[in-house]
Design a protein around this motif. Structure first.
Motif, PDB file in Angstrom:
ATOM      1  N   ALA A  52       5.194  15.805  21.877  1.00  0.00           N
ATOM      2  CA  ALA A  52       5.951  14.376  21.956  1.00  0.00           C
ATOM      3  C   ALA A  52       5.984  14.169  23.687  1.00  0.00           C
ATOM      4  O   ALA A  52       5.708  13.226  23.945  1.00  0.00           O
ATOM      5  N   GLY A  53       6.408  15.088  24.261  1.00  0.00           N
ATOM      6  CA  GLY A  53       6.338  15.006  25.684  1.00  0.00           C
ATOM      7  C   GLY A  53       5.211  14.698  26.445  1.00  0.00           C
ATOM      8  O   GLY A  53       5.279  13.711  27.078  1.00  0.00           O
ATOM      9  N   CYS A  54       4.111  15.431  25.859  1.00  0.00           N
ATOM     10  CA  CYS A  54       2.644  14.981  26.586  1.00  0.00           C
ATOM     11  C   CYS A  54       2.212  13.543  25.879  1.00  0.00           C
ATOM     12  O   CYS A  54       1.833  12.790  26.986  1.00  0.00           O
ATOM     13  N   GLU A  55       2.375  13.336  24.900  1.00  0.00           N
ATOM     14  CA  GLU A  55       2.095  11.842  24.391  1.00  0.00           C
ATOM     15  C   GLU A  55       2.738  10.969  25.156  1.00  0.00           C
ATOM     16  O   GLU A  55       2.152   9.805  25.483  1.00  0.00           O
ATOM     17  N   ASN A  56       4.071  11.053  25.331  1.00  0.00           N
ATOM     18  CA  ASN A  56       4.942  10.020  26.416  1.00  0.00           C
ATOM     19  C   ASN A  56       4.338  10.040  27.668  1.00  0.00           C
ATOM     20  O   ASN A  56       4.256   8.989  28.153  1.00  0.00           O
ATOM     21  N   VAL A  57       4.343  11.151  28.235  1.00  0.00           N
ATOM     22  CA  VAL A  57       3.845  11.075  29.459  1.00  0.00           C
ATOM     23  C   VAL A  57       1.958  10.246  29.591  1.00  0.00           C
ATOM     24  O   VAL A  57       2.080   9.286  30.721  1.00  0.00           O
ATOM     25  N   ILE A  58       1.199  10.619  28.829  1.00  0.00           N
ATOM     26  CA  ILE A  58       0.168  10.053  28.960  1.00  0.00           C
ATOM     27  C   ILE A  58       0.049   8.332  28.609  1.00  0.00           C
ATOM     28  O   ILE A  58      -0.688   7.786  29.193  1.00  0.00           O
ATOM     29  N   ALA A  59       0.985   8.168  27.564  1.00  0.00           N
ATOM     30  CA  ALA A  59       1.039   6.886  27.236  1.00  0.00           C
ATOM     31  C   ALA A  59       1.565   6.017  28.579  1.00  0.00           C
ATOM     32  O   ALA A  59       1.000   4.896  28.803  1.00  0.00           O
ATOM     33  N   ASN A  60       2.581   6.591  29.347  1.00  0.00           N
ATOM     34  CA  ASN A  60       3.055   6.019  30.469  1.00  0.00           C
ATOM     35  C   ASN A  60       1.811   5.763  31.470  1.00  0.00           C
ATOM     36  O   ASN A  60       1.749   4.690  32.001  1.00  0.00           O
ATOM     37  N   PHE A  61       0.938   6.925  31.784  1.00  0.00           N
ATOM     38  CA  PHE A  61      -0.108   6.572  32.531  1.00  0.00           C
ATOM     39  C   PHE A  61      -1.059   5.614  32.045  1.00  0.00           C
ATOM     40  O   PHE A  61      -1.412   4.743  32.791  1.00  0.00           O
ATOM     41  N   VAL A  62      -1.442   5.570  30.643  1.00  0.00           N
ATOM     42  CA  VAL A  62      -2.224   4.641  30.360  1.00  0.00           C
ATOM     43  C   VAL A  62      -1.709   3.121  30.525  1.00  0.00           C
ATOM     44  O   VAL A  62      -2.241   2.159  30.677  1.00  0.00           O
ATOM     45  N   ALA A  63      -0.395   3.178  30.046  1.00  0.00           N
ATOM     46  CA  ALA A  63       0.406   1.724  30.176  1.00  0.00           C
ATOM     47  C   ALA A  63       0.137   1.106  31.551  1.00  0.00           C
ATOM     48  O   ALA A  63      -0.259  -0.226  31.713  1.00  0.00           O
ATOM     49  N   LYS A  64       0.279   1.872  32.356  1.00  0.00           N
ATOM     50  CA  LYS A  64       0.198   1.641  34.102  1.00  0.00           C
ATOM     51  C   LYS A  64      -1.264   0.856  34.212  1.00  0.00           C
ATOM     52  O   LYS A  64      -1.315   0.048  34.814  1.00  0.00           O
ATOM     53  N   GLU A  65      -2.130   1.868  33.592  1.00  0.00           N
ATOM     54  CA  GLU A  65      -3.546   1.225  33.913  1.00  0.00           C
ATOM     55  C   GLU A  65      -3.892   0.122  33.315  1.00  0.00           C
ATOM     56  O   GLU A  65      -4.752  -0.647  33.817  1.00  0.00           O
ATOM     57  N   ILE A  66      -3.515  -0.240  32.113  1.00  0.00           N
ATOM     58  CA  ILE A  66      -4.039  -1.407  31.202  1.00  0.00           C
ATOM     59  C   ILE A  66      -2.869  -2.389  31.386  1.00  0.00           C
ATOM     60  O   ILE A  66      -3.107  -3.439  30.596  1.00  0.00           O
ATOM     61  N   GLY A  67      -1.766  -2.529  32.241  1.00  0.00           N
ATOM     62  CA  GLY A  67      -0.921  -3.345  32.260  1.00  0.00           C
ATOM     63  C   GLY A  67      -0.089  -3.680  30.933  1.00  0.00           C
ATOM     64  O   GLY A  67       0.092  -4.695  30.611  1.00  0.00           O
ATOM     65  N   PHE A  68       0.259  -2.480  30.238  1.00  0.00           N
ATOM     66  CA  PHE A  68       1.031  -2.501  29.130  1.00  0.00           C
ATOM     67  C   PHE A  68       2.372  -2.632  29.428  1.00  0.00           C
ATOM     68  O   PHE A  68       2.982  -1.817  30.252  1.00  0.00           O
ATOM     69  N   ILE A 114      -0.400  -2.273  21.004  1.00  0.00           N
ATOM     70  CA  ILE A 114       0.352  -0.816  20.627  1.00  0.00           C
ATOM     71  C   ILE A 114      -0.723   0.032  20.096  1.00  0.00           C
ATOM     72  O   ILE A 114      -0.754   1.466  20.582  1.00  0.00           O
ATOM     73  N   GLN A 115      -1.731  -0.333  19.143  1.00  0.00           N
ATOM     74  CA  GLN A 115      -2.690   0.594  18.725  1.00  0.00           C
ATOM     75  C   GLN A 115      -3.687   1.060  19.998  1.00  0.00           C
ATOM     76  O   GLN A 115      -4.314   1.963  19.924  1.00  0.00           O
ATOM     77  N   GLU A 116      -3.880  -0.227  20.862  1.00  0.00           N
ATOM     78  CA  GLU A 116      -4.864   0.333  21.838  1.00  0.00           C
ATOM     79  C   GLU A 116      -4.422   1.254  22.519  1.00  0.00           C
ATOM     80  O   GLU A 116      -5.052   2.340  23.129  1.00  0.00           O
ATOM     81  N   LEU A 117      -3.104   1.274  23.155  1.00  0.00           N
ATOM     82  CA  LEU A 117      -2.315   2.267  23.835  1.00  0.00           C
ATOM     83  C   LEU A 117      -2.177   3.590  23.020  1.00  0.00           C
ATOM     84  O   LEU A 117      -2.688   4.608  23.719  1.00  0.00           O
ATOM     85  N   LYS A 118      -1.879   3.538  21.835  1.00  0.00           N
ATOM     86  CA  LYS A 118      -2.122   4.851  21.021  1.00  0.00           C
ATOM     87  C   LYS A 118      -3.608   5.461  20.924  1.00  0.00           C
ATOM     88  O   LYS A 118      -3.423   6.865  21.222  1.00  0.00           O
ATOM     89  N   GLU A 119      -4.527   4.725  20.559  1.00  0.00           N
ATOM     90  CA  GLU A 119      -5.989   5.351  20.669  1.00  0.00           C
ATOM     91  C   GLU A 119      -6.208   5.993  22.220  1.00  0.00           C
ATOM     92  O   GLU A 119      -6.564   7.115  22.154  1.00  0.00           O
ATOM     93  N   MET A 120      -5.751   5.139  23.216  1.00  0.00           N
ATOM     94  CA  MET A 120      -6.155   5.847  24.525  1.00  0.00           C
ATOM     95  C   MET A 120      -5.280   7.026  24.799  1.00  0.00           C
ATOM     96  O   MET A 120      -6.082   7.925  25.624  1.00  0.00           O
ATOM     97  N   THR A 121      -4.295   7.122  24.557  1.00  0.00           N
ATOM     98  CA  THR A 121      -3.119   8.136  24.798  1.00  0.00           C
ATOM     99  C   THR A 121      -3.624   9.433  23.857  1.00  0.00           C
ATOM    100  O   THR A 121      -3.745  10.520  24.329  1.00  0.00           O
ATOM    101  N   ASP A 122      -3.992   9.144  22.732  1.00  0.00           N
ATOM    102  CA  ASP A 122      -4.614  10.246  21.643  1.00  0.00           C
ATOM    103  C   ASP A 122      -5.771  11.016  22.499  1.00  0.00           C
ATOM    104  O   ASP A 122      -6.095  12.171  22.156  1.00  0.00           O
ATOM    105  N   LYS A 123      -6.741  10.293  23.008  1.00  0.00           N
ATOM    106  CA  LYS A 123      -7.975  10.743  23.566  1.00  0.00           C
ATOM    107  C   LYS A 123      -7.874  11.497  24.702  1.00  0.00           C
ATOM    108  O   LYS A 123      -8.446  12.310  25.064  1.00  0.00           O
ATOM    109  N   ARG A 124      -6.536  10.893  25.311  1.00  0.00           N
ATOM    110  CA  ARG A 124      -6.468  12.004  26.755  1.00  0.00           C
ATOM    111  C   ARG A 124      -5.447  12.966  26.906  1.00  0.00           C
ATOM    112  O   ARG A 124      -5.292  13.700  27.620  1.00  0.00           O
ATOM    113  N   CYS A 125      -4.451  12.974  25.666  1.00  0.00           N
ATOM    114  CA  CYS A 125      -3.286  13.852  25.596  1.00  0.00           C
ATOM    115  C   CYS A 125      -3.897  15.388  25.359  1.00  0.00           C
ATOM    116  O   CYS A 125      -4.337  15.789  24.173  1.00  0.00           O
ATOM    117  N   PRO A 126      -3.892  16.240  26.395  1.00  0.00           N
ATOM    118  CA  PRO A 126      -4.098  17.604  26.201  1.00  0.00           C
ATOM    119  C   PRO A 126      -3.579  18.396  25.014  1.00  0.00           C
ATOM    120  O   PRO A 126      -4.229  19.073  24.244  1.00  0.00           O
TER     121      PRO A 126
END
Length: 145
Positions: A52-68, A114-126
């Motif tokens: 949960a913590g990792c998905e949240n952190v990566i989602a925040n990184f991705v959101a910033k990158e894609i203007g989400f 939201i699905q775009e954010l999810k897919e990008m997050t899941d690909k990058r979350c260690p």
């Protein structure tokens, strides 16, 4: 490529481990029914908490990158395993068989975004990709809060 090293130290007595991660202390224990004193979360719940913590952190990184417009998230994560494996029964894997992740995303964005954010997050979350590489079935659902 930049590499990072993560270190923890642990002092253990009985089922309890006091783990130092930088300046933070994490207590891992088992409930009394498993021989512990229930002074901290069990190791498997801690793994799910890390997800949960990792998905949240990566989602925040991705959101910033894609203007989400990410205003916050809440997760409900459930892991299933056959406890016979961790108790030593041959032929039964001792790790999670299936993990279900439900995320509620606080945002003004569309479901497609939201699905775009999810897919990008899941690909990058260690943590997520580690479970995936281990053959754990991952069932994920992200939707607007």
């Amino acid at each position: 490529m930049a590499k990072a090293t993560f270190n923890v130290t642990a002092e253990s007595a009985g089922m309890r481990s006091d783990i130092k991660a930088g300046k933070h202390t994490i207590i891992i224990d088992e409930p009394a029914s498993m021989g512990g004193k229930d002074t901290g979360a069990d190791p498997l719940s801690t793994m799910l908490a890390s997800l949960a913590g990792c998905e949240n952190v990566i989602a925040n990184f991705v959101a910033k990158e894609i203007g989400f417009d990410l205003q916050g998230m809440s997760f409900t994560i459930t892991g299933e395993l056959d406890t016979r494996g961790l108790m030593g029964e041959e032929g039964v894997r001792p790790y999670f068989e299936k993990i279900s992740i439900q995320a509620l995303v606080k945002t003004t964005e569309s479901n497609e975004r939201i699905q775009e954010l999810k897919e990008m997050t899941d690909k990058r979350c260690p943590v997520y990709t580690g479970f995936k590489a281990a053959g754990v079935e991952l069932l994920t659902e992200w939707k607007k809060a």
